[in-house]
Motif scaffolding. Sequence first.
Motif, PDB file in Angstrom:
ATOM      1  N   SER A   1       0.828  -1.205   0.000  1.00 48.33           N
ATOM      2  CA  SER A   1       0.000   0.000   0.000  1.00 48.33           C
ATOM      3  C   SER A   1       0.863   1.257   0.000  1.00 48.33           C
ATOM      4  O   SER A   1       2.068   1.202   0.252  1.00 48.33           O
ATOM      5  N   VAL A  18       1.552  -0.590  -9.491  1.00 46.72           N
ATOM      6  CA  VAL A  18       0.834  -1.570  -8.683  1.00 46.72           C
ATOM      7  C   VAL A  18       1.393  -2.954  -8.969  1.00 46.72           C
ATOM      8  O   VAL A  18       1.392  -3.400 -10.119  1.00 46.72           O
ATOM      9  N   ASP A  19       1.887  -3.607  -7.945  1.00 45.28           N
ATOM     10  CA  ASP A  19       2.442  -4.968  -8.071  1.00 45.28           C
ATOM     11  C   ASP A  19       3.455  -5.058  -9.207  1.00 45.28           C
ATOM     12  O   ASP A  19       3.482  -6.028  -9.975  1.00 45.28           O
ATOM     13  N   ASN A  70      -7.940   1.563 -11.505  1.00 46.32           N
ATOM     14  CA  ASN A  70      -8.400   0.245 -11.955  1.00 46.32           C
ATOM     15  C   ASN A  70      -8.836   0.237 -13.418  1.00 46.32           C
ATOM     16  O   ASN A  70      -8.893  -0.819 -14.045  1.00 46.32           O
ATOM     17  N   ILE A  97      -3.038  -1.526 -16.021  1.00 47.20           N
ATOM     18  CA  ILE A  97      -3.479  -2.222 -14.811  1.00 47.20           C
ATOM     19  C   ILE A  97      -4.516  -3.284 -15.162  1.00 47.20           C
ATOM     20  O   ILE A  97      -4.461  -4.424 -14.678  1.00 47.20           O
ATOM     21  N   VAL A 130      -6.611  -2.178  -7.255  1.00 47.93           N
ATOM     22  CA  VAL A 130      -6.397  -1.606  -5.935  1.00 47.93           C
ATOM     23  C   VAL A 130      -7.744  -1.325  -5.278  1.00 47.93           C
ATOM     24  O   VAL A 130      -8.783  -1.232  -5.950  1.00 47.93           O
ATOM     25  N   SER A 168      -3.084  -2.585  -2.666  1.00 41.00           N
ATOM     26  CA  SER A 168      -3.143  -3.632  -3.687  1.00 41.00           C
ATOM     27  C   SER A 168      -4.165  -4.686  -3.286  1.00 41.00           C
ATOM     28  O   SER A 168      -4.425  -4.903  -2.102  1.00 41.00           O
ATOM     29  N   SER A 180       3.445  -7.830  -3.779  1.00 39.91           N
ATOM     30  CA  SER A 180       2.384  -6.824  -3.719  1.00 39.91           C
ATOM     31  C   SER A 180       2.961  -5.489  -3.275  1.00 39.91           C
ATOM     32  O   SER A 180       3.698  -5.408  -2.293  1.00 39.91           O
ATOM     33  N   VAL A 192       2.350  -0.830  -3.842  1.00 41.04           N
ATOM     34  CA  VAL A 192       1.772   0.336  -4.503  1.00 41.04           C
ATOM     35  C   VAL A 192       2.666   1.537  -4.220  1.00 41.04           C
ATOM     36  O   VAL A 192       3.091   1.745  -3.080  1.00 41.04           O
ATOM     37  N   SER A 243       5.341   4.045   1.280  1.00 38.68           N
ATOM     38  CA  SER A 243       4.870   2.806   0.653  1.00 38.68           C
ATOM     39  C   SER A 243       5.269   1.628   1.531  1.00 38.68           C
ATOM     40  O   SER A 243       6.409   1.566   2.012  1.00 38.68           O
TER      41      SER A 243
END
Length: 682
Positions: free
Chosen positions: A427, A458-459, A487, A492, A499, A513, A520, A522, A543
């Motif tokens: 996160s 993200v990831d 999203n 993504i 997310v 995430s 994982s 973000v 983060s």
Amino acid sequence: MVSIVSALGAGSGIDTTSLVEQLVDVQRSAPQARLDTKKETLESQISAYGALSSSLSTLQDSIASLTSEDIFNSRAVSFPDTDVITPNELSANAQTGSYQLEVMAIAQAQTLVANQTFDDKDSSLNATGNLTIRLGAWSYDASNNPASFAENESAQALNIEVAADDTLQDIADKINEADSQVQASVLLVDGAYQLMINAPSGEDNALEITSDDASLSGFNFNTADYSSMTETLQGQDAEIKVNGLSVFRQSNEIDDVITGLDFTLNKASAGEKISFTISEDSATAEDEIRNFVDAYNTFYETAKSLTGISTDADTEETTAGTLASDGTAKAVISRIRSMMTASVPGVEDFNALTNLGIRTQLDGTLEIVEDEFSAAIDNNFDDVAAIFAPKTSSSTSAIEVGMGSYSGQAVPGSYDVSITTSPSKGSVTSDSAFSAFNTADPGLNPLATPDYSFSVEVDGVASQSLTLEGDFTSADELRSALQSLINNDENIKAANIGVDVQVDDAGVISIVSREFGSASGVSITAQGDDFASATGLSANSVSTAGTNVEGTINGEPAFGSGNILLPAVGSDAYGINLTIKEGALGDHTFNFSRGLASELSLLVDTFLDDTTGAIAMREDNINSQIDDIADDQDDLDRRMTMFEDRLTAQFTAMEAIITSLQTTGDSLSSLFDTLPNTASSN
């Protein structure tokens, strides 16, 4: 004169060919009989093993339904005749109880029709740009005109790229080919063509359409421009009352209101109340158990006839079964019979067939003691299920026990599990609490262009550059907008990740995430000054990487991946997988039992395995012996051929000698007749 050869008792009257055949037959008969008897015995054993395999397969088929808990969670429903609701399916484990349904409204999908008409649906529109279609809920003003739009953050937006040579039909096709439930069609109305777009059903699935080029403005439907499209139907949720409680759903296909009951709403009928009851159905499981007992008895009688010794009641003669002296066949039957009388591994107390009134008789078959069996079904049905079907349980709701593809190797029993590291999701958290802002507000410098752009990773997947737009008076509005932007990013979406944006009580924003584990994460990778100051999110925001679950099972280190904890390869628990929730630290226990039906099915599988099964290996051995007999037969045939050739040669030589003696005798007789003083025989 008397012939010398005749006097010796010899002559050409001997049938040497017949004599050789008889001598060869005498020499062959004993070893040939032994080979034929042995071959017949082995072939009979092969046939007997075929019968044994078939009976094992039939027994296994009879317990197939008992290997699942579903058979013990069967439900029955008494549903009245009505055209308001159609019941589709009642699943195992459906929630029992009495229910009353009243359909107040049915779900409806929004329909938009473009006001612009075209003479030819297949002619180029000479329009270029992008159509962005978002799903959400519209609110309307007093005149029923669209007033505001709240995006459905769980739905992904569509981006339709239109080229200059695209036709009206091309645009409809591109909408239909997008990964969405939004559908478009071209209508022919009064000799002209119009575009119609249908949303998925439900109030939160209505459409907002925005173009980025004036050439596509005829397809706009948004708060700034909604006159180009006519809304012929508004999106609407279905409303049903369940025992008086109002429930809303986006679709008329309902499968999550009453657990296990799937039904369709056909029409609204306020005031008409439909009453029905869902009850347990133990009769189905009871019938399957009885079928299993019958199947086992059939199997056992077949097996006994193959491996036992029977006595004729009238003659008192005994007859041995084809496999009466076969140790492998006897071992197979013994293993299965032992399982019928043993307790089920991993189940405590009520854990054997005898506990539910199924007893082994003196002849080896099973008998149902009716009063005990009925009492077990009526009073201990959950315990009956535990005897037959697999069952898992955990001492905490934070651990879910599942059976993987190798669960056949797991040893039933109770296990200790210690969670030393809880799983978590990656996160990023804002540096400050939410404060209202409007991206259209120029701020302190009216001459500057506001920069609310940002990028996120993200990831490990980097998004495109995103731009935040809107008037955000509450933290929840910002939360929804950020989640939707991220999203719906093409990168993504393509990676099938996403997310969830959260707001705590203090108004601090976190982008989290949806995946657990060390992969994982973000982070904000780029941001405009206005975005950073308004949201508190930037490349400098904190983060936190996700973590894999860590722990031990029965003291052995387990393998953690995300929120899944797997036992060590080769350990007793190997084949079981544990899903661990966040915060599940500490010591816990879980139990696993495979159940009699699954244990028996697994045992039969080991017997019937084509490569390593006991029956296949024994059949291979028998077939090898049959092959050896074929070799022995060839060897006997060769020896008999040689014997025959030797006898033929000997008799041929004898015939030659006899012929020679006959010739010599004839010569002597003629000589004697010519000698003086020799009287003629006549």
